[in-house]
Scaffold this active site. Structure first.
Site, mmCIF file in Angstrom:
data_model
loop_
_atom_site.group_PDB
_atom_site.id
_atom_site.type_symbol
_atom_site.label_atom_id
_atom_site.label_comp_id
_atom_site.label_asym_id
_atom_site.label_seq_id
_atom_site.Cartn_x
_atom_site.Cartn_y
_atom_site.Cartn_z
ATOM 1 N N ARG A 194 45.532 37.518 47.771
ATOM 2 C CA ARG A 194 46.387 38.714 47.170
ATOM 3 C C ARG A 194 47.951 38.430 47.273
ATOM 4 O O ARG A 194 48.576 38.994 47.874
ATOM 5 C CB ARG A 194 45.993 40.299 47.713
ATOM 6 C CG ARG A 194 46.700 41.185 46.996
ATOM 7 C CD ARG A 194 46.167 42.704 47.307
ATOM 8 N NE ARG A 194 46.100 42.845 48.791
ATOM 9 C CZ ARG A 194 47.048 43.052 49.582
ATOM 10 N NH1 ARG A 194 48.441 42.824 48.938
ATOM 11 N NH2 ARG A 194 46.997 42.998 50.829
ATOM 12 N N TYR B 188 46.879 49.464 22.242
ATOM 13 C CA TYR B 188 45.581 49.304 22.652
ATOM 14 C C TYR B 188 45.294 50.948 23.466
ATOM 15 O O TYR B 188 46.275 51.366 24.262
ATOM 16 C CB TYR B 188 45.469 48.482 23.593
ATOM 17 C CG TYR B 188 44.225 48.179 24.463
ATOM 18 C CD1 TYR B 188 42.733 48.379 23.893
ATOM 19 C CD2 TYR B 188 44.361 48.384 25.878
ATOM 20 C CE1 TYR B 188 41.588 48.480 24.697
ATOM 21 C CE2 TYR B 188 43.219 48.396 26.785
ATOM 22 C CZ TYR B 188 41.838 48.855 26.233
ATOM 23 O OH TYR B 188 40.751 48.813 26.917
ATOM 24 N N ASP C 22 53.038 42.634 24.468
ATOM 25 C CA ASP C 22 51.759 42.286 24.786
ATOM 26 C C ASP C 22 51.324 41.261 23.781
ATOM 27 O O ASP C 22 51.315 41.473 22.426
ATOM 28 C CB ASP C 22 51.009 43.454 24.605
ATOM 29 C CG ASP C 22 49.460 43.276 24.917
ATOM 30 O OD1 ASP C 22 48.962 42.172 24.840
ATOM 31 O OD2 ASP C 22 48.795 44.138 25.585
ATOM 32 N N LYS D 261 40.649 37.918 26.655
ATOM 33 C CA LYS D 261 40.445 37.679 25.463
ATOM 34 C C LYS D 261 40.612 36.598 24.970
ATOM 35 O O LYS D 261 39.778 35.580 25.525
ATOM 36 C CB LYS D 261 41.291 38.624 24.550
ATOM 37 C CG LYS D 261 41.646 40.142 24.955
ATOM 38 C CD LYS D 261 40.071 40.761 24.983
ATOM 39 C CE LYS D 261 40.117 42.253 25.223
ATOM 40 N NZ LYS D 261 40.820 42.837 26.274
HETATM 41 C C1 LIG Z 1 46.014 44.518 23.252
HETATM 42 C C2 LIG Z 1 45.637 44.543 24.545
HETATM 43 N N1 LIG Z 1 46.182 44.817 25.714
HETATM 44 C C3 LIG Z 1 45.725 44.925 26.833
HETATM 45 C C4 LIG Z 1 44.392 45.055 27.046
HETATM 46 C C5 LIG Z 1 43.738 45.506 28.466
HETATM 47 O O1 LIG Z 1 43.159 44.304 28.966
HETATM 48 P P1 LIG Z 1 42.004 44.127 29.861
HETATM 49 O O2 LIG Z 1 40.815 45.027 29.201
HETATM 50 O O3 LIG Z 1 41.681 43.040 30.266
HETATM 51 O O4 LIG Z 1 42.344 45.100 30.987
HETATM 52 C C6 LIG Z 1 43.377 45.188 25.871
HETATM 53 C C7 LIG Z 1 42.062 45.070 26.098
HETATM 54 O O5 LIG Z 1 41.257 45.160 24.975
HETATM 55 C C8 LIG Z 1 43.915 44.873 24.551
HETATM 56 O O6 LIG Z 1 43.402 44.640 23.488
#
Ligand SMILES: Cc1ncc(COP(=O)(O)O)c(C=O)c1O
Length: 397
Positions: free
Chosen positions: A58, A111, A184, A209
């Site tokens: 960590r 999101y 993001d 993803k």
């Molecule tokens: C654009 C976006 N950002 C952040 C996240 C969060 O990611 P995680 O599910 O890996 O925590 C997602 C999840 O779907 C997302 O679509």
């Protein structure tokens, strides 16, 4: 080797960058929680950053370091911090840049969990979140001087409606008030778009993803242009909040990155074919895909993205119930949250990924409850199109 890699193109760097211990072709998984020292003098040197040896997973670990070096390279940053999930990256980055009494200005479509974090969680710590429409840069221009945000936060393309935000213009405006720009980049991946090069300060991903690409890992990562910031994010936030990535998950993301470019090419090609098909379908009222010239910010997408991504959203002419019926009829595509996997995934954001938005919040930002989001997979596009065609073939549309 590292300097020489600067000369190589993206696909080559995605495979070769990052130092691999012991000449291993693939980095070993350092499945260890802690690291040993020769003496207290050795331990002190490492604890005081006089040596780049390791202390505790960590914080750092050789497998994580390979991933962090590779992602910094691919996003044109100087350093990266790996996290246990995309949300660990979102929350740690925002907490690291904001203090009570300050304002985060965000695009109004995010999101679902990111939206809840920004609007509900941060509020508890007296951080003011203001959501406005960044797709019209004049709206941002009008608000930025009165709100004087410390952080500007958005996704482009945005989840789930594929809003496109002009990265260079936002970064230019942010500079005028000294705000940090956090982007993001999950929907694009660095193969399609590199926000740091266009003026952003921090870029982050749900590595769950496209970076992983196979639906078998939950992970996140943040990359920045300032090494002091990266060290602060890692040692004052990631380490203290505790959202560390596991070495095995880092290894899975490293494996995914090797094929990122070829996977993205096919995701984009399939998505473009699906968007064009839906655009002509009599039962569809609106297709959201940045590659279509009918998309509101198609010109901005062309300017800042190499291709237009693998996600297509659309609204059918019928009700919310008709959208549910369509989704239930899919045979090849799986009903699931997440995206960027080899399998085509379909979902209803209002009932699934964006359930954190109330009905009035959905209405305020123009997100229809019958919006369907498809993460277009790597199957034959003809099979995907046949599946979509049969799913749409319902009588009450
Ligand atoms: C654009 C976006 N950002 C952040 C996240 C969060 O990611 P995680 O599910 O890996 O925590 C997602 C999840 O779907 C997302 O679509």
């Amino acid at each position: 080797m590292k300097d020489q890699l600067k000369e190589f193109r993206f696909e080559t760097k995605a495979i070769h960058s990052g130092s691999h211990p012991n000449h291993a072709l693939n980095p070993p998984i350092f499945q260890t929680s802690t690291f040993t020292f020769d003496s207290i003098a050795h331990a002190s040197a490492v604890m005081n950053f006089e040596s780049s040896d390791y202390v505790y997973t960590r914080g750092n670990n050789p497998t994580l370091r390979v991933l962090e070096e590779k992602m910094a390279e691919l996003e044109n940053g100087v350093g990266a911090v790996a996290f246990a999930s995309g949300m660990a990256a979102v929350s740690s980055v925002l907490l690291s840049l904001l203090a009570p009494g300050e304002c985060v200005l965000h695009h109004n479509v995010l999101y679902g969990s990111a939206y809840s974090f920004v609007t509900k969680f941060l509020e508890k710590y007296k951080i003011d979140a203001k959501g406005i429409d960044f797709t019209d840069i004049s709206v941002l221009e009008n608000k930025i001087h009165t709100l004087r945000p410390k952080v500007i936060y958005f996704e482009t393309p945005a989840n789930p409606n594929l809003d496109i935000i002009d990265l260079e213009s936002v970064a230019y405006l942010a500079k005028s008030v000294g705000a940090k720009v956090v982007v993001d980049n999950t929907f694009s991946s660095p193969y399609l778009q590199r926000p740091l090069t266009l003026g952003a300060d921090v870029v982050l991903h749900s590595a769950t993803k496209y970076l992983g690409g196979h639906g078998d890992v939950v992970a996140g990562i943040a990359v920045a242009r300032d090494m002091d910031y990266i060290n602060s994010l890692k040692f004052e936030y990631m380490c203290e909040l505790g959202g560390a990535m596991s070495p095995f998950n880092a290894w899975l993301i490293l494996r995914g990155l090797k094929t990122l470019a070829v996977r993205m090419d096919r995701h984009c090609e399939n998505a473009m074919r699906l968007a064009a098909y839906l655009d002509k379908h009599p039962s569809i009222s609106h297709v959201m895909y940045p590659g279509l010239d009918t998309h509101k910010n198609h010109e901005v997408a062309k300017k800042q993205m190499a291709q237009f991504g693998g996600i297509v959203s659309f609204e059918i002419k019928g009700s919310h119930e008709a959208a549910i019926e369509v989704i239930n009829r899919f045979k090849l595509a799986k009903i699931a949250v997440s995206l960027g996997d080899t399998e085509t995934l379909v979902q209803l954001p209002a009932a699934m990924t964006h359930i954190g938005y109330s009905d009035s919040e959905l209405k305020a930002i123009g997100l229809s409850k019958s919006l369907i989001r498809i993460s277009v997979g790597l199957e034959s596009i003809d099979d995907i199109l046949e599946d979509v065609a049969q799913a749409l073939n319902i009588t009450n549309l």
